[in-house]
Design a protein around this motif. Structure first.
Motif, PDB file in Angstrom:
ATOM      1  N   MET A 170      -0.203 -36.706 122.523  1.00 44.75           N
ATOM      2  CA  MET A 170       1.072 -36.450 123.478  1.00 44.75           C
ATOM      3  C   MET A 170       1.103 -37.107 124.864  1.00 44.75           C
ATOM      4  SD  MET A 170       2.361 -32.718 124.876  1.00 44.75           S
ATOM      5  CE  MET A 170       2.815 -32.062 123.228  1.00 44.75           C
ATOM      6  N   LYS A 171       1.724 -37.970 125.425  1.00 44.04           N
ATOM      7  CA  LYS A 171       2.043 -38.416 126.576  1.00 44.04           C
ATOM      8  C   LYS A 171       2.169 -37.583 127.580  1.00 44.04           C
ATOM      9  CE  LYS A 171       5.000 -41.614 125.262  1.00 44.04           C
ATOM     10  NZ  LYS A 171       5.837 -42.563 125.096  1.00 44.04           N
ATOM     11  N   GLU A 172       1.887 -38.049 128.815  1.00 47.00           N
ATOM     12  CA  GLU A 172       2.332 -37.149 130.059  1.00 47.00           C
ATOM     13  C   GLU A 172       3.904 -36.821 130.115  1.00 47.00           C
ATOM     14  OE1 GLU A 172       0.870 -38.373 133.843  1.00 47.00           O
ATOM     15  OE2 GLU A 172      -1.176 -38.568 132.938  1.00 47.00           O
ATOM     16  N   SER A 173       4.808 -38.184 129.805  1.00 53.65           N
ATOM     17  CA  SER A 173       6.206 -37.820 129.931  1.00 53.65           C
ATOM     18  C   SER A 173       6.610 -36.911 128.736  1.00 53.65           C
ATOM     19  CB  SER A 173       6.588 -39.279 129.536  1.00 53.65           C
ATOM     20  OG  SER A 173       6.215 -40.020 128.406  1.00 53.65           O
ATOM     21  N   ASP A 174       5.839 -36.888 127.762  1.00 59.72           N
ATOM     22  CA  ASP A 174       6.315 -35.641 126.607  1.00 59.72           C
ATOM     23  C   ASP A 174       6.283 -34.203 127.153  1.00 59.72           C
ATOM     24  OD1 ASP A 174       6.818 -37.833 124.814  1.00 59.72           O
ATOM     25  OD2 ASP A 174       4.642 -37.654 124.150  1.00 59.72           O
ATOM     26  N   LEU A 175       5.379 -34.119 128.148  1.00 62.48           N
ATOM     27  CA  LEU A 175       5.343 -32.633 128.846  1.00 62.48           C
ATOM     28  C   LEU A 175       6.500 -32.458 129.624  1.00 62.48           C
ATOM     29  CD1 LEU A 175       1.685 -32.844 130.011  1.00 62.48           C
ATOM     30  CD2 LEU A 175       2.554 -31.649 128.019  1.00 62.48           C
ATOM     31  N   TYR A 176       7.167 -33.408 130.095  1.00 67.58           N
ATOM     32  CA  TYR A 176       8.516 -33.152 131.181  1.00 67.58           C
ATOM     33  C   TYR A 176       9.455 -32.417 130.400  1.00 67.58           C
ATOM     34  CZ  TYR A 176      11.848 -33.611 134.773  1.00 67.58           C
ATOM     35  OH  TYR A 176      12.835 -33.451 135.603  1.00 67.58           O
ATOM     36  N   PRO A 177      10.182 -32.973 129.519  1.00 69.55           N
ATOM     37  CA  PRO A 177      11.337 -32.210 128.811  1.00 69.55           C
ATOM     38  C   PRO A 177      11.018 -30.665 128.827  1.00 69.55           C
ATOM     39  CG  PRO A 177      11.199 -34.173 127.811  1.00 69.55           C
ATOM     40  CD  PRO A 177       9.674 -34.188 128.540  1.00 69.55           C
ATOM     41  N   PRO A 178      10.136 -30.138 127.973  1.00 68.60           N
ATOM     42  CA  PRO A 178       9.966 -28.844 127.638  1.00 68.60           C
ATOM     43  C   PRO A 178       9.520 -28.141 129.179  1.00 68.60           C
ATOM     44  CG  PRO A 178       8.002 -30.046 126.715  1.00 68.60           C
ATOM     45  CD  PRO A 178       8.943 -30.811 127.214  1.00 68.60           C
TER      46      PRO A 178
END
Length: 217
Positions: free
Chosen positions: A1-9
């Protein structure tokens, strides 16, 4: 998981709490505002590590409510438990993300430590009872010289000369007020008990005296 993947949730979670959420505001990864409430900052990283904690501390210079957000680890190791204890002490919040779901582990709050007065008292008594400074700080895998061991050595040294003695005689001659308890417990195997109210030094005790001299007052 990338940092950017954390943003939407994270964004969806905060919006569900009534916040307006925007990314990359100044140095912050995420900033959220809701009415008259204080602004909220979230820093994103792929792991809970020192760099992320330092980022969180830096954001506290701007706003009080700062969260760190990371992927939920497969298992909470002792290392993560230590780090979450550190976050609590620093007043940082912690969010984790797994399968698009956000879990709140810590909320930002001023840290108010609960001191373990019993343990602190034991440490202070150990400091006061220990004669001199027989240990070397920072060493591992070596036998520690405690105040209890020092008292036991005093008793062993006395019995090596007296041959046999009662607990009261040992206490009087050595100044070890807890002589009876130490002799009775025989924690190190140094003392034999051949008769009522009589103790003598065991072979193990004689060997211990050869390895460690009793402390000088």
């Amino acid at each position: 998981m990338k940092e950017s993947d954390l943003y939407p949730p994270i964004k969806a979670f905060l919006e569900g709490q009534g916040y307006e959420v925007k990314a990359e505001i100044g140095a912050a990864d995420v900033m959220a505002c809701r009415g008259d409430d204080p602004p909220l900052i979230v820093e994103l990283k792929t792991a809970l590590n020192l760099n992320l904690i330092l980022q969180g501390v830096a954001r506290q210079a701007l706003f009080d409510d700062v969260y760190l957000a990371v992927p939920q680890p497969p298992k909470w190791t002792h290392r993560y438990k230590d780090l979450t204890a550190l976050l609590r002490r620093l007043g940082l919040g912690l969010l984790t993300v797994r399968g698009g779901q956000v879990e709140v582990h810590l909320d930002p709050a001023p840290y108010q430590p609960r001191q373990n007065k019993a343990r602190a008292g034991r440490m202070l008594r150990e400091f006061q009872r220990r004669a001199g400074d027989p240990n070397t700080g920072g060493t591992t895998g070596v036998k520690r010289m405690t105040a209890y061991r020092q008292d036991a050595l005093r008793l062993a040294a006395y019995l090596s000369k007296a041959g046999a003695a009662s607990p009261s005689a040992c206490a009087k001659e050595t100044g070890v007020t807890r002589a009876a308890a130490i002799l009775r417990a025989d924690h190190y195997g140094w003392f034999d008990h051949p008769g009522r109210a009589v103790y003598v030094l065991s072979p193990i005790g004689r060997q211990a005296l050869q390895e460690s001299a009793p402390p000088s007052e």
